[in-house]
Scaffold this motif. Sequence first.
Motif, PDB file in Angstrom:
ATOM      1  N   ARG A 212     -71.892 -41.806  50.331  1.00 14.48           N
ATOM      2  CA  ARG A 212     -72.178 -40.779  49.139  1.00 14.48           C
ATOM      3  C   ARG A 212     -71.005 -40.259  48.723  1.00 14.48           C
ATOM      4  O   ARG A 212     -69.753 -39.929  49.851  1.00 14.48           O
ATOM      5  CB  ARG A 212     -72.651 -39.424  49.870  1.00 14.48           C
ATOM      6  N   GLY A 213     -70.744 -39.688  47.628  1.00 13.33           N
ATOM      7  CA  GLY A 213     -69.190 -39.338  47.057  1.00 13.33           C
ATOM      8  C   GLY A 213     -68.748 -37.979  47.438  1.00 13.33           C
ATOM      9  O   GLY A 213     -69.483 -37.647  48.610  1.00 13.33           O
ATOM     10  N   GLY A 214     -67.828 -37.935  47.317  1.00 22.18           N
ATOM     11  CA  GLY A 214     -66.785 -37.006  47.101  1.00 22.18           C
ATOM     12  C   GLY A 214     -67.721 -35.214  46.933  1.00 22.18           C
ATOM     13  O   GLY A 214     -68.480 -34.936  46.352  1.00 22.18           O
ATOM     14  N   GLY A 215     -67.334 -34.431  47.519  1.00 21.85           N
ATOM     15  CA  GLY A 215     -68.235 -32.966  46.950  1.00 21.85           C
ATOM     16  C   GLY A 215     -67.306 -31.597  48.076  1.00 21.85           C
ATOM     17  O   GLY A 215     -66.818 -31.987  48.636  1.00 21.85           O
ATOM     18  N   SER A 216     -67.945 -30.271  47.632  1.00 21.35           N
ATOM     19  CA  SER A 216     -67.729 -29.670  49.217  1.00 21.35           C
ATOM     20  C   SER A 216     -68.179 -29.636  50.048  1.00 21.35           C
ATOM     21  O   SER A 216     -69.068 -30.217  50.708  1.00 21.35           O
ATOM     22  CB  SER A 216     -67.616 -28.368  47.929  1.00 21.35           C
ATOM     23  N   ILE A 217     -68.142 -28.538  50.873  1.00 20.64           N
ATOM     24  CA  ILE A 217     -68.970 -28.544  52.318  1.00 20.64           C
ATOM     25  C   ILE A 217     -70.420 -28.610  52.024  1.00 20.64           C
ATOM     26  O   ILE A 217     -71.092 -28.842  53.055  1.00 20.64           O
ATOM     27  CB  ILE A 217     -68.046 -27.885  54.030  1.00 20.64           C
ATOM     28  N   GLU A 218     -70.791 -27.777  51.341  1.00 20.42           N
ATOM     29  CA  GLU A 218     -72.215 -27.350  50.795  1.00 20.42           C
ATOM     30  C   GLU A 218     -72.884 -28.898  50.572  1.00 20.42           C
ATOM     31  O   GLU A 218     -73.944 -29.100  50.899  1.00 20.42           O
ATOM     32  CB  GLU A 218     -71.973 -25.818  49.544  1.00 20.42           C
ATOM     33  N   ASP A 219     -72.115 -29.531  49.035  1.00 23.80           N
ATOM     34  CA  ASP A 219     -72.498 -30.734  48.466  1.00 23.80           C
ATOM     35  C   ASP A 219     -73.025 -31.789  49.690  1.00 23.80           C
ATOM     36  O   ASP A 219     -73.676 -32.639  49.644  1.00 23.80           O
ATOM     37  CB  ASP A 219     -72.132 -30.809  47.701  1.00 23.80           C
ATOM     38  N   LEU A 220     -71.684 -31.481  50.822  1.00 22.02           N
ATOM     39  CA  LEU A 220     -72.526 -32.958  52.402  1.00 22.02           C
ATOM     40  C   LEU A 220     -73.094 -32.452  53.280  1.00 22.02           C
ATOM     41  O   LEU A 220     -72.945 -32.884  54.252  1.00 22.02           O
ATOM     42  CB  LEU A 220     -70.792 -33.068  52.489  1.00 22.02           C
ATOM     43  N   TRP A 221     -73.168 -30.949  53.126  1.00 28.52           N
ATOM     44  CA  TRP A 221     -74.356 -30.740  54.299  1.00 28.52           C
ATOM     45  C   TRP A 221     -75.436 -30.735  54.494  1.00 28.52           C
ATOM     46  O   TRP A 221     -75.795 -31.196  56.238  1.00 28.52           O
ATOM     47  CB  TRP A 221     -74.512 -29.115  53.825  1.00 28.52           C
ATOM     48  N   SER A 222     -75.160 -32.333  54.113  1.00 28.65           N
ATOM     49  CA  SER A 222     -76.801 -32.533  54.737  1.00 28.65           C
ATOM     50  C   SER A 222     -76.293 -33.886  55.552  1.00 28.65           C
ATOM     51  O   SER A 222     -77.197 -33.869  56.617  1.00 28.65           O
ATOM     52  CB  SER A 222     -77.547 -33.941  53.709  1.00 28.65           C
TER      53      SER A 222
END
Length: 451
Positions: A212-222
Motif C-alpha cells: 500500500r502507498g504512504g499515508g497518515s497513521i489513520e490511513d495505514l491503520w488497516s
Amino acid sequence: MNAEIRPGNHAGTREILTVSELNRVVAGILERSLAMVRVEGELSNVVRAASGHWYFSLKDPGAQVRCVMFRGKARHVDFVPREGDRVEVLAFATLYEARGEFQLNVEAMRRAGAGDLYRRFLELKERLQKEGLFDATRKRALPAAPAAIGVVTSPQAAALRDVLTTLRRRAPAIPVVVYPTQVQGADAPAQIVAAIGRAAARRDCDVLLVVRGGGSIEDLWSFNDERVARAIAACPLPVVVGVGHETDFTIADFVADLRAPTPTAAAELVAPDRRELARGAHRLAQRLRAAMLRALDRAGQRLDTGTRLLRPPSAQWRDRARRVAALAQRLAAAGNAQRLRRSAALERLAARLRAPRADLARQRLAALERRLAAAGREALAWRARRVDSAAAALALVSPQAVLDRGYAIVTGEDGTVLRDAALARTGEQVSVRLAHGSIDAAVTAVRPEQG
C-alpha cells in the motif's frame, strides 16, 4: 584494518592495537552487525552547531544515549527540536572514534506518538511480540527465482502500478497474480484477510506481496489490525510487506517474513535482476560514498568539538600575563614577609644579648614589694569586713537578740514552745526563759486570744 580478537585465544593475537585502531574496529563491528533502529525518547542537551550538525541526547527514566544528526539529514526535519521534546528517531549505532563514545547517527526524526491510535499500536505490538509472532526463527527465506508473484492490494492504488512497473522492468517473464482488496476503511481488514486466505488456498504463486502507498497513521491503520497480522503469520507462503514510506512501520511489517520500506522496494526484493551485478557495483560505490560522507561528517564533528574547546591565542596570552602578574605579587609579598620575620627575630636576639641593668631590677623589686604589702593589707581588710557582715546578719536572726529586747520563751512540761495560750492547761508547770536566766512557774489562769 581488520582485526579479530577471540576470547581465550590471546596467544594467537597477531598484533597490539592502538586506541585509534581499536575504536575503528569497534565502530565497524557496530555498523555491520546492528541494523538501523527506531528509538523513542526525550531530547536533552540539544546543540545546533554552526556547521549545521545537531548534537543531543535521547533519554528515558532509566538511561540516555548521545546522538548526532548531520547537516544533510537535519535539514529534512519539519520541526525545530527543543529540550524536553519526545521524538522518534531512525538511526544506526556507531562509535565516535575520537573520544571512544557510543552514539547514534540519526537519519530521520519525527515527533513521538499519535494519540490513542499510537497507544493501541504499541499495546498490540507488545502482545504479539510476547506470543512470538515477531521472532526471527519463524521468518522464511524468499525464493531466489519465483515462478509467480502474488500481490495483495487495491486495483486502483498507485502502489499496484509501481509494483507492476518494477516487476516488468526487472523480471518481465515472471507472471503476476493480483488479489484485489480494499486497503483503507472499516471493511479493509476483513478484505485483506480474505485476499491472503485466497492466495494461500490457491497456491498459484511462490511469494506474496502485501503493499500500500504512504499515508497518515489513520490511513495505514488497516495494516495494524490484529486479524491482518495473524493472517500474515498463518500464511504458508513467504510474505513481503511494503506499506507506506521508509519511515512508516505497521504491525504487518513486524509479522511479515520480510519488511520493505516501500511497495516498489517490495517488488525489487522478490524479483531477480539480470543487471544485479552492475547494480551491486553501483551499491558498493554508494557505500563507499556514504562511508566518505560519514568520515567527512565525523571530521566535521571533531572540528565542531575542537572549535568549542579551542580559545584564541590572544586570550591565552592574556591569561598567562595575568598569571605571571599574580605570581610576581605573591613573590614580592612573600619576600617582604620573610624580611619582617627575620628583622623581628634579630631584634629579639639583640634584646636578649644586652647586659642587664641592676638599678632597674632593684626598682622593679621595690615596686613589687610595695604591691605585695598593699595587696596583703587589702586582703586582710576585705576578710575582716566579711566577718563583721556575717556577724551582723547572724545577730539579726539570733533568738538571744529577741530575748534582749524584753521578750521571753515559754515551754511546756514536754519541752515544746507554747505559741498559743489555748494550748496551756491550768496548773501546768511551765519554764520561762528570759534574756538572762529562766523562771519555773505554774499556770494559774488561761486567757485565750479574743476575736
